[in-house]
Enzyme design. Sequence first.
Site, PDB file in Angstrom:
ATOM      1  CB  VAL A 257       3.828   2.583   8.754  1.00 59.86           C
ATOM      2  CG1 VAL A 257       3.400   3.160  10.091  1.00 59.86           C
ATOM      3  CG2 VAL A 257       2.758   1.645   8.206  1.00 59.86           C
TER       4      VAL A 257
ATOM      5  CG  ASP B  69      -3.804 -10.448   8.934  1.00 57.36           C
ATOM      6  OD1 ASP B  69      -3.191 -11.525   9.083  1.00 57.36           O
ATOM      7  OD2 ASP B  69      -3.377  -9.514   8.227  1.00 57.36           O
TER       8      ASP B  69
ATOM      9  CG  PHE C 149      -0.082  -0.084   2.513  1.00 55.57           C
ATOM     10  CD1 PHE C 149       0.388   1.067   3.112  1.00 55.57           C
ATOM     11  CD2 PHE C 149       0.245  -1.321   3.082  1.00 55.57           C
ATOM     12  CE1 PHE C 149       1.167   1.006   4.255  1.00 55.57           C
ATOM     13  CE2 PHE C 149       1.037  -1.372   4.217  1.00 55.57           C
ATOM     14  CZ  PHE C 149       1.498  -0.213   4.802  1.00 55.57           C
ATOM     15  N   GLY C 150       2.039   1.168   0.606  1.00 48.92           N
ATOM     16  CA  GLY C 150       2.870   2.352   0.805  1.00 48.92           C
ATOM     17  C   GLY C 150       3.742   2.143   2.025  1.00 48.92           C
TER      18      GLY C 150
HETATM   19  P1  AMP Z   1       0.900  -2.793   8.626  1.00 50.23           P
HETATM   20  O1  AMP Z   1       0.813  -2.672   7.179  1.00 50.23           O
HETATM   21  O2  AMP Z   1      -0.281  -2.206   9.349  1.00 50.23           O
HETATM   22  O3  AMP Z   1       1.180  -4.211   9.056  1.00 50.23           O
HETATM   23  O4  AMP Z   1       2.176  -1.925   9.100  1.00 50.23           O
HETATM   24  C1  AMP Z   1       3.480  -2.198   8.618  1.00 50.23           C
HETATM   25  C2  AMP Z   1       4.511  -1.941   9.696  1.00 50.23           C
HETATM   26  O5  AMP Z   1       4.467  -0.588  10.124  1.00 50.23           O
HETATM   27  C3  AMP Z   1       4.274  -2.742  10.979  1.00 50.23           C
HETATM   28  O6  AMP Z   1       4.819  -4.016  10.913  1.00 50.23           O
HETATM   29  C4  AMP Z   1       4.994  -1.878  11.994  1.00 50.23           C
HETATM   30  O7  AMP Z   1       6.369  -2.121  11.978  1.00 50.23           O
HETATM   31  C5  AMP Z   1       4.730  -0.485  11.513  1.00 50.23           C
HETATM   32  N1  AMP Z   1       3.531   0.062  12.172  1.00 50.23           N
HETATM   33  C6  AMP Z   1       2.253  -0.050  11.766  1.00 50.23           C
HETATM   34  N2  AMP Z   1       1.423   0.551  12.627  1.00 50.23           N
HETATM   35  C7  AMP Z   1       2.196   1.048  13.617  1.00 50.23           C
HETATM   36  C8  AMP Z   1       1.926   1.758  14.840  1.00 50.23           C
HETATM   37  N3  AMP Z   1       0.693   2.092  15.158  1.00 50.23           N
HETATM   38  N4  AMP Z   1       2.959   2.084  15.625  1.00 50.23           N
HETATM   39  C9  AMP Z   1       4.210   1.749  15.278  1.00 50.23           C
HETATM   40  N5  AMP Z   1       4.534   1.085  14.166  1.00 50.23           N
HETATM   41  C10 AMP Z   1       3.543   0.736  13.333  1.00 50.23           C
END
Ligand code: AMP
Length: 606
Positions: A335, A444, A332-333
């Site tokens: 974080v 998930d 998606f991009g």
């Molecule tokens: P996701 O696509 O939601 O799995 O996010 C990808 C990565 O971003 C995660 O594995 C974390 O390392 C980081 N990340 C996502 N959300 C957070 C959050 N709320 N606080 C800190 N790191 C985050």
Amino acid sequence: MADPASDLPFFYGSISRIEAEEHLKLAGMSDGLFLLRQCLRSLGGYVLSLVWNLQFHHYSVEKQLNGTYCIAGGKPHCGPGELCEFYSKDADGMVFNLRKPCLRAPETPIRTGIFDSLRDNMLRQYVRETWHLEGEAMEQAVISQAPQLEKLIATTAHEKMPWYHSKITRQEAERRLYSAAQPDGKFLVRDREDNGTFALSVMYGKTAYHYQILHDKSGKYSMPEGTKFDTVWQLVEYFKMKQDGLVTILREVCMSPSCTVATPFLPAARKPRPNGYTPAPEAPPQTDRALPMDTSVYESPYSDPEALKEKKLFLKREQLMIDEEELGSGNFGCVKKGIYKMRKKHIDVAIKVLKSENEKSVKDELMKEAEIMHQLDNPYIVRMIGLCQAESLMLVMEMAASGPLNKFLSSKRDQILVDNVVELMHQVSLGMVYLEENNFVHRDLAARNVLLVNQHYAKISDFGLSKALGADDNYYKARTAGKWPLKWYAPECINYHKFSSKSDVWSFGITMWEAFSFGGKPYKKMKGPEVTGFIESGKRMDCPAGCPDQMYTLMKDCWIYKHEERPDFAKVEEQMRTYYYSISKKTPPEEKAGDTTAATAKAPPM
Ligand code: AMP
């Protein structure tokens, strides 16, 4: 806090000896008939009441300092259940072995002891006054942190009790007891002048009696040759119920002049949490690690009514500062780290930034994720702060700075104790109970989607696949299979595309396995379809090295094939909690990263 005996069907709780004998009479007085009850004298101890030759025999089961239980002169056992099992096979000095449990009737609940209700009330009061939490937030704090809170309260609670007069002389104690009315049982506790121990002064027949309260090397308090207590306040509560060698039971508090209110008896408050909460008085060193409630993300930033008024789904771009630092990335991009400026405070945030070239479907997915997250508010779930549409679409979330559980554990496997893993997985189970109660399925749940605020605080994240169920539905049926995390999915998800809280329970079991193997990869090198065959043939993953038996048993329960027979999260959380509390009672107060013993050391059997 659940009693370690509460699962035993022959445990009656805090009943008297006479009541125990009544139950045994009603159950027929056969040789070896027995029941277990809470001991009123020793905290955490029990009494085994046994029939032999038409007579009653009562054996005290003491709780030892190392957390084991034993009958005087007998072998130590790791829990009351194990002790009873042992004596069912071998009388080992008792008049007879435990042959027939005297079962509690369904209409007879386990009677709560005075200490249980006192302790629960104290915990609540402490949480209320220290963190200003109420309602559900307070309950969650008590449930998730009871062992730590107990330690905080146990050590210093007496200092805030109205009967505690700190350092005064015996003469001054007498002067205070003799002033105003002098009923039998009027009492106070004071520091003794000479050696740092305490004294209990009590009125009886218009005379003041003084008793030394001993404090032994192991930290226990007692009257000379009397029952030992962990805290001074517990000793006082005990002597309010039982005379046990004193001239009288303790009845009326001789109020300390420094005590301005009649009831509060709480230890000094802890340091305030960050981000603008009212400072509390400097706290004595009690526990040296932050509890979830000490962090800024325990409660929603919108729990403050002022902030709530300004809450909007779409945030203003000028209130958002975006760092260059990336926390993670995906299709998606990425974080990114950032700060969201609210009127009264600035909060650290994680911002999911969509790549601008993404198709509409990805944008729709992010909007769906936001729609789910918008409805959730729990200390063990990553909260959404809002959306921001600017240079790209952005999902702004609470920051969980220590990152995904699997990575954290695998990078720190030498420093983290198994107990710490239990603590974190208990928190995940609390977050999942919240989802179950509110009819959301996560779909998930995996260690990669459990993010850590710090070593002792976990939150569930990633609601990209989650669904809100209709009020009358208990599952979601996917029309087509997608890019699914098959290794985390229950058989009914794969075979019938049906997703429910029970299928999340299956994923919780896999997440537990990942956590207890310190970030290991489930099913090793097997591919998704191979895993399906493995499960269908009745096989399950082995117990990770060093994982406590109780935790592996729970994992296997989560992997019961038929979802109807699998426990729900209410049950899973209860089991996690019981085990977590039981080990927290046994282990020394704190462990710090860096000075712990081997992480793979198998936790002691229960
Ligand atoms: P996701 O696509 O939601 O799995 O996010 C990808 C990565 O971003 C995660 O594995 C974390 O390392 C980081 N990340 C996502 N959300 C957070 C959050 N709320 N606080 C800190 N790191 C985050």
